[in-house]
Design a protein around this motif. Structure first.
Motif, PDB file in Angstrom:
ATOM      1  N   LYS A  47       0.848  -1.187   0.000  1.00 40.72           N
ATOM      2  CA  LYS A  47       0.000   0.000   0.000  1.00 40.72           C
ATOM      3  C   LYS A  47       0.887   1.242   0.000  1.00 40.72           C
ATOM      4  CE  LYS A  47      -3.882  -2.122   2.492  1.00 40.72           C
ATOM      5  NZ  LYS A  47      -4.781  -2.031   3.678  1.00 40.72           N
ATOM      6  N   GLY A  48       0.550   2.197  -0.863  1.00 39.71           N
ATOM      7  CA  GLY A  48       1.323   3.428  -0.912  1.00 39.71           C
ATOM      8  C   GLY A  48       2.145   3.538  -2.178  1.00 39.71           C
ATOM      9  N   SER A  49       3.039   4.500  -2.205  1.00 41.13           N
ATOM     10  CA  SER A  49       3.834   4.812  -3.389  1.00 41.13           C
ATOM     11  C   SER A  49       4.968   3.812  -3.577  1.00 41.13           C
ATOM     12  CB  SER A  49       4.404   6.226  -3.260  1.00 41.13           C
ATOM     13  OG  SER A  49       5.122   6.352  -2.041  1.00 41.13           O
ATOM     14  N   THR A  50       5.379   3.652  -4.855  1.00 37.89           N
ATOM     15  CA  THR A  50       6.475   2.758  -5.215  1.00 37.89           C
ATOM     16  C   THR A  50       7.391   3.472  -6.201  1.00 37.89           C
ATOM     17  OG1 THR A  50       5.239   1.767  -7.048  1.00 37.89           O
ATOM     18  CG2 THR A  50       5.011   0.726  -4.873  1.00 37.89           C
ATOM     19  N   LEU A  51       8.540   2.839  -6.486  1.00 40.25           N
ATOM     20  CA  LEU A  51       9.525   3.459  -7.370  1.00 40.25           C
ATOM     21  C   LEU A  51      10.295   2.385  -8.121  1.00 40.25           C
ATOM     22  CD1 LEU A  51      11.406   5.749  -8.419  1.00 40.25           C
ATOM     23  CD2 LEU A  51      12.754   5.450  -6.320  1.00 40.25           C
ATOM     24  N   ASP A  52      10.446   2.605  -9.440  1.00 42.35           N
ATOM     25  CA  ASP A  52      11.386   1.847 -10.260  1.00 42.35           C
ATOM     26  C   ASP A  52      12.544   2.778 -10.590  1.00 42.35           C
ATOM     27  OD1 ASP A  52      10.128  -0.796 -10.791  1.00 42.35           O
ATOM     28  OD2 ASP A  52       8.513   0.476 -11.564  1.00 42.35           O
ATOM     29  N   LYS A 104       5.179  13.260  -6.737  1.00 41.32           N
ATOM     30  CA  LYS A 104       6.064  13.853  -7.730  1.00 41.32           C
ATOM     31  C   LYS A 104       5.997  13.086  -9.044  1.00 41.32           C
ATOM     32  CE  LYS A 104       9.345  15.632  -4.306  1.00 41.32           C
ATOM     33  NZ  LYS A 104      10.757  15.639  -3.847  1.00 41.32           N
ATOM     34  N   ASN A 105       6.292  13.791 -10.137  1.00 39.55           N
ATOM     35  CA  ASN A 105       6.323  13.168 -11.454  1.00 39.55           C
ATOM     36  C   ASN A 105       7.634  12.412 -11.647  1.00 39.55           C
ATOM     37  OD1 ASN A 105       3.814  14.325 -12.118  1.00 39.55           O
ATOM     38  ND2 ASN A 105       4.824  16.222 -12.804  1.00 39.55           N
ATOM     39  N   ASN A 106       7.625  11.557 -12.671  1.00 36.65           N
ATOM     40  CA  ASN A 106       8.850  10.853 -13.014  1.00 36.65           C
ATOM     41  C   ASN A 106       9.958  11.862 -13.313  1.00 36.65           C
ATOM     42  OD1 ASN A 106       7.352   8.537 -12.801  1.00 36.65           O
ATOM     43  ND2 ASN A 106       7.000   8.342 -15.004  1.00 36.65           N
ATOM     44  N   GLU A 122      27.118   9.891 -15.162  1.00 39.85           N
ATOM     45  CA  GLU A 122      26.124   9.270 -14.291  1.00 39.85           C
ATOM     46  C   GLU A 122      24.728   9.658 -14.744  1.00 39.85           C
ATOM     47  OE1 GLU A 122      25.292   8.726  -9.490  1.00 39.85           O
ATOM     48  OE2 GLU A 122      26.641  10.300 -10.220  1.00 39.85           O
ATOM     49  N   LEU A 123      23.863   8.643 -14.880  1.00 39.40           N
ATOM     50  CA  LEU A 123      22.479   8.857 -15.293  1.00 39.40           C
ATOM     51  C   LEU A 123      21.561   8.110 -14.339  1.00 39.40           C
ATOM     52  CD1 LEU A 123      20.238   9.773 -17.269  1.00 39.40           C
ATOM     53  CD2 LEU A 123      20.686   7.679 -18.583  1.00 39.40           C
ATOM     54  N   GLY A 124      20.566   8.820 -13.788  1.00 28.89           N
ATOM     55  CA  GLY A 124      19.573   8.206 -12.923  1.00 28.89           C
ATOM     56  C   GLY A 124      18.170   8.467 -13.426  1.00 28.89           C
ATOM     57  N   ILE A 125      17.335   7.418 -13.507  1.00 24.39           N
ATOM     58  CA  ILE A 125      15.957   7.533 -13.985  1.00 24.39           C
ATOM     59  C   ILE A 125      15.034   6.992 -12.899  1.00 24.39           C
ATOM     60  CG2 ILE A 125      14.305   6.867 -15.764  1.00 24.39           C
ATOM     61  CD1 ILE A 125      16.656   6.449 -17.656  1.00 24.39           C
ATOM     62  N   ASN A 126      14.051   7.788 -12.475  1.00 22.69           N
ATOM     63  CA  ASN A 126      13.113   7.414 -11.422  1.00 22.69           C
ATOM     64  C   ASN A 126      11.695   7.408 -11.976  1.00 22.69           C
ATOM     65  OD1 ASN A 126      15.224   7.396  -9.463  1.00 22.69           O
ATOM     66  ND2 ASN A 126      15.053   9.619  -9.301  1.00 22.69           N
ATOM     67  N   LEU A 127      11.031   6.244 -11.891  1.00 22.88           N
ATOM     68  CA  LEU A 127       9.651   6.086 -12.352  1.00 22.88           C
ATOM     69  C   LEU A 127       8.772   5.804 -11.135  1.00 22.88           C
ATOM     70  CD1 LEU A 127      10.319   3.810 -15.475  1.00 22.88           C
ATOM     71  CD2 LEU A 127      10.257   6.325 -15.358  1.00 22.88           C
ATOM     72  N   GLU A 165      15.221  15.045  -3.853  1.00 21.88           N
ATOM     73  CA  GLU A 165      14.920  14.327  -2.610  1.00 21.88           C
ATOM     74  C   GLU A 165      13.598  13.583  -2.719  1.00 21.88           C
ATOM     75  OE1 GLU A 165      15.052  16.763   0.795  1.00 21.88           O
ATOM     76  OE2 GLU A 165      17.170  17.326   0.571  1.00 21.88           O
ATOM     77  N   ASN A 166      13.539  12.391  -2.126  1.00 18.44           N
ATOM     78  CA  ASN A 166      12.330  11.579  -2.147  1.00 18.44           C
ATOM     79  C   ASN A 166      12.312  10.706  -0.902  1.00 18.44           C
ATOM     80  OD1 ASN A 166      13.579   8.813  -2.895  1.00 18.44           O
ATOM     81  ND2 ASN A 166      14.443  10.231  -4.415  1.00 18.44           N
ATOM     82  N   GLU A 167      11.260   9.933  -0.728  1.00 19.88           N
ATOM     83  CA  GLU A 167      11.088   9.122   0.481  1.00 19.88           C
ATOM     84  C   GLU A 167      11.631   7.708   0.319  1.00 19.88           C
ATOM     85  OE1 GLU A 167       6.844   7.056   0.444  1.00 19.88           O
ATOM     86  OE2 GLU A 167       6.645   9.243   0.387  1.00 19.88           O
TER      87      GLU A 167
END
Length: 673
Positions: free
Chosen positions: A378-383, A422-424, A411-416, A467-469
């Motif tokens: 339950k709640g938010s997730t991240l790839d 927040k948006n991707n 360095e490349l970071g991608i957050n989905l 910053e994110n959780e």
């Protein structure tokens, strides 16, 4: 020297003596008889051999060696066809396990020593520190089982314990049976008793059960099943249950009346790999429990003060150039009723390309890729996808006295995100670094000096992580400078000085200066210091100073520690300013008294302390200690730290084993939120 030899059961037997007389089909010797047989040697003052019965009688100072067994006696009667024997005033020792036994009368029959009115020990024969006297005993040479009846345990010849029956195995082989019980007394729990039972199922698996009762608290049982399923894998499975008495649970305000759980551990070094030059591995460590007291009540598990329990499943495969990995991390928050909102890492995928070279080793590069799935029910997730590629140029200058390194890091970071505010997003940056360093040695008449010096500058361009959780982003400065210095000084092959200095910048300004130094005044005394100064805060953030003196029979150390950065280090207790001290004194050979203490300068209290005595020898060691320790338990109002003060008695008799006794006094309690 006269000798006679004959073949017995396809083995050569030889008897030697200064004088051999044959009379009435008996062979007599009254002058130093020696007998040889495969894995067997005997010597005596005199002897008689009967060829019909194959019996050899030996008289006076009889000395026998059979494999690792050595024995002495005043009389021995040995049947050479089956090695059966009788002895008077018998003494035997085993050179492998270093145990001896002596008795008035004994016999050897069917691979068993049968003795009466005997003594056994592994200490000095003349005045053993411990010994066991018994009326009757049997020792099996093949199984190494020792059974004693009417046993009396003595310390310094003083009887302290009696047992009508006692059995041990004198080697390290696994045997089914009861293990040494564990006994302790605590002020709140009263008498604690645990009786382990070990089941050697076969040579590849076993099971240990540990039922326990705490007379004022409750009862339970824990188990551990171990197995080896292949030449390159092993594992174990454990489970346990403990039931609290309702009166104790209410009095201590416990959240749970029952504690249960299980754990699985498995390691395997080979699954798919057929190439001996490559490596792979599978690692599983899974733990599931009702609450933290499941661990605190188990003697299989260490006490755990953290509310988060981490389980892992890892697999990797690697060759000379590439590394592949897949990982799973499962977290259990024991302070939460369920795990619906607990963030999990299922799975993590990892690829790494090891350093490779181009253009005659002037150019080095590597590559790294990771994928992480931060998931919860339950709640938010991240790839999250992360790419990292550094490229490095190396060149030696001035006959390699100075080395130049130029590098580019991409360095490349991608957050989905899913169900997140927040948006991707993605971030790309590159770091340009230039550094020079040197490594120099200089030998003087009585000294050898090694110094390393390096200077580097880095410029980072591009976007920064938001910053994110889910994870803590790495923080970088756009422009940084680093200066590092290290040196070692030897005085006639003895280390005299070890020193390192580093200076880091933040936003092109001095930030942290770290200095570590260890100075040896002589072979007995040295000072160790770590100092960290913050230019940003204009203060010392960390300081540690310790003096250590070692000179037999003394070992003394004392220190002061100050930490401004992490004010809470252990169990939510402030440790930012405290004094430490340790003392050890071997007042008699193998006898040592010791003490240690941690004094908190904030609350003016001793956080932890202990004082004790220990006696250590090859055949026996024991210790008596008074100390204070801290554990945790889960109550209706949160996690509660409990400070126990107790007296601990441990002793171990080689090769029998040992016992640990704990007499706990009443301690303090405090809530940790």
């Amino acid at each position: 020297m006269i000798f006679t030899s004959f073949i017995l059961n396809a083995e050569l037997v030889e008897i030697q003596s200064n004088e051999l007389i044959k009379k009435n089909n008996f062979i007599f010797s009254d002058d130093d008889l020696i007998m040889f047989k495969k894995n067997y040697f005997a010597r005596a003052n005199s002897g008689v051999y009967n060829p019909d019965t194959k019996e050899l009688e030996l008289f006076g100072d009889v000395f026998l060696i059979n494999n690792n067994q050595t024995s002495l006696s005043s009389y021995a009667k040995i049947n050479l066809s089956n090695s059966c024997a009788n002895f008077d005033d018998f003494f035997i020792s085993n050179s492998f396990i270093e145990v001896w036994m002596k008795s008035k009368n004994s016999e050897y029959l069917d691979n068993q020593f049968i003795v009466k009115n005997a003594r056994i020990s592994s200490c000095n024969v003349e005045n053993p520190e411990w010994s066991i006297d018994f009326k009757e005993g049997r020792y099996d040479v093949k199984t190494k089982d020792l059974v004693l009846k009417g046993m009396i345990l003595r310390f310094k010849n003083v009887p302290i314990f009696y047992m009508p029956y006692f059995a041990i195995n004198t080697d390290d082989s696994r045997k089914t049976g009861f293990l040494v019980p564990k006994f302790s007394i605590r002020s709140k729990e009263s008498i604690n008793y645990e009786q382990p039972f070990f089941w050697a199922i076969n040579h590849r698996m076993d099971l240990e059960l540990r039922p326990q009762i705490r007379t004022n608290r409750g009862y339970g049982i824990y188990s551990n099943f171990r197995f080896v399923d292949s030449p390159f894998s092993k594992g174990n499975f454990g489970a346990g249950y403990f039931k609290e008495f309702s009166t104790y649970a209410q009095k201590e305000d416990l959240k749970f009346n029952e504690h249960f759980g299980f754990n699985v551990h498995y390691e395997r070094d080979k699954i798919f790999n057929e190439n001996e030059n490559n490596q792979e591995g599978l690692y599983l460590d899974f733990l599931r429990l009702s609450d933290i007291d499941y661990l605190n009540l188990s003697s299989f598990q260490d006490n755990h003060d953290d509310a988060i329990i981490t389980s892992k499943l890892n697999y990797f495969y690697t060759n000379n150039k590439d590394y592949y990995g897949a990982y799973i991390k499962y977290y259990q928050d024991t302070s939460s009723i369920n795990q619906d909102y607990t963030l999990q890492e299922i799975p993590n995928l990892h690829y790494h390309r090891f350093y490779d070279s181009l253009f005659n080793n002037y150019i080095n590069y590597k590559a790294d890729f990771t994928y992480s799935n931060f998931y919860r029910r339950k709640g938010s997730t991240l790839d999250r996808f992360h790419f990292y590629v550094p490229i490095e140029f190396n060149k030696g200058l001035f006959d390699d006295y100075i080395n130049l390194v130029l590098s580019e890091e991409f360095e490349l970071g991608i957050n989905l995100y899913k169900n997140y505010e927040k948006n991707n997003d993605y971030n790309f940056n590159s770091t340009h670094t230039a550094s020079i360093y040197t490594n120099l040695f200089k030998k003087y008449d009585n000294y050898l000096h090694n110094i390393n010096f390096g200077f580097g500058a880095s410029l980072r361009t591009g976007s920064k992580e938001i910053e994110n959780e889910f994870f803590i982003p790495n923080t970088y400065d756009d422009l940084t400078f680093n200066i590092e210095l290290s040196q070692i000084l030897f005085d006639n092959e003895n280390k005299k000085l070890k020193h390192s200095l580093s200076l880091r910048t933040e936003d092109a300004k001095f930030n942290i200066l770290n200095n570590q130094i260890k100075y040896y005044f002589n072979n007995n005394f040295y000072l160790n210091n770590t100092t960290e100064y913050s230019f940003k805060n204009s203060s010392f953030d960390r300081f540690f100073l310790e003096g250590v003196y070692v000179s037999n029979p003394f070992k003394i150390s004392s220190g002061f520690y100050y930490n401004k950065i992490n004010e809470i280090l252990v169990n939510n207790r402030p440790y930012d300013r405290f004094l430490t001290s340790k003392f050890q004194y071997e007042f008699i050979t193998n006898n040592t008294i010791y003490s240690q203490a941690w004094f908190n300068l904030n609350n003016k209290k001793f956080e932890n302390y202990s004082i004790g005595f220990t006696h250590k020898k090859r055949c026996i060691n024991y210790s008596l200690e008074f100390k204070e320790s801290t554990s945790a338990k889960l109550t209706q109002n949160g996690v509660k730290s409990v400070r126990d003060r107790g007296v601990y008695l441990k002793f171990n008799l080689y090769p029998i084993g040992g016992v640990k006794y704990n007499f706990s006094l009443k301690g303090d309690e405090s809530y940790d939120f």
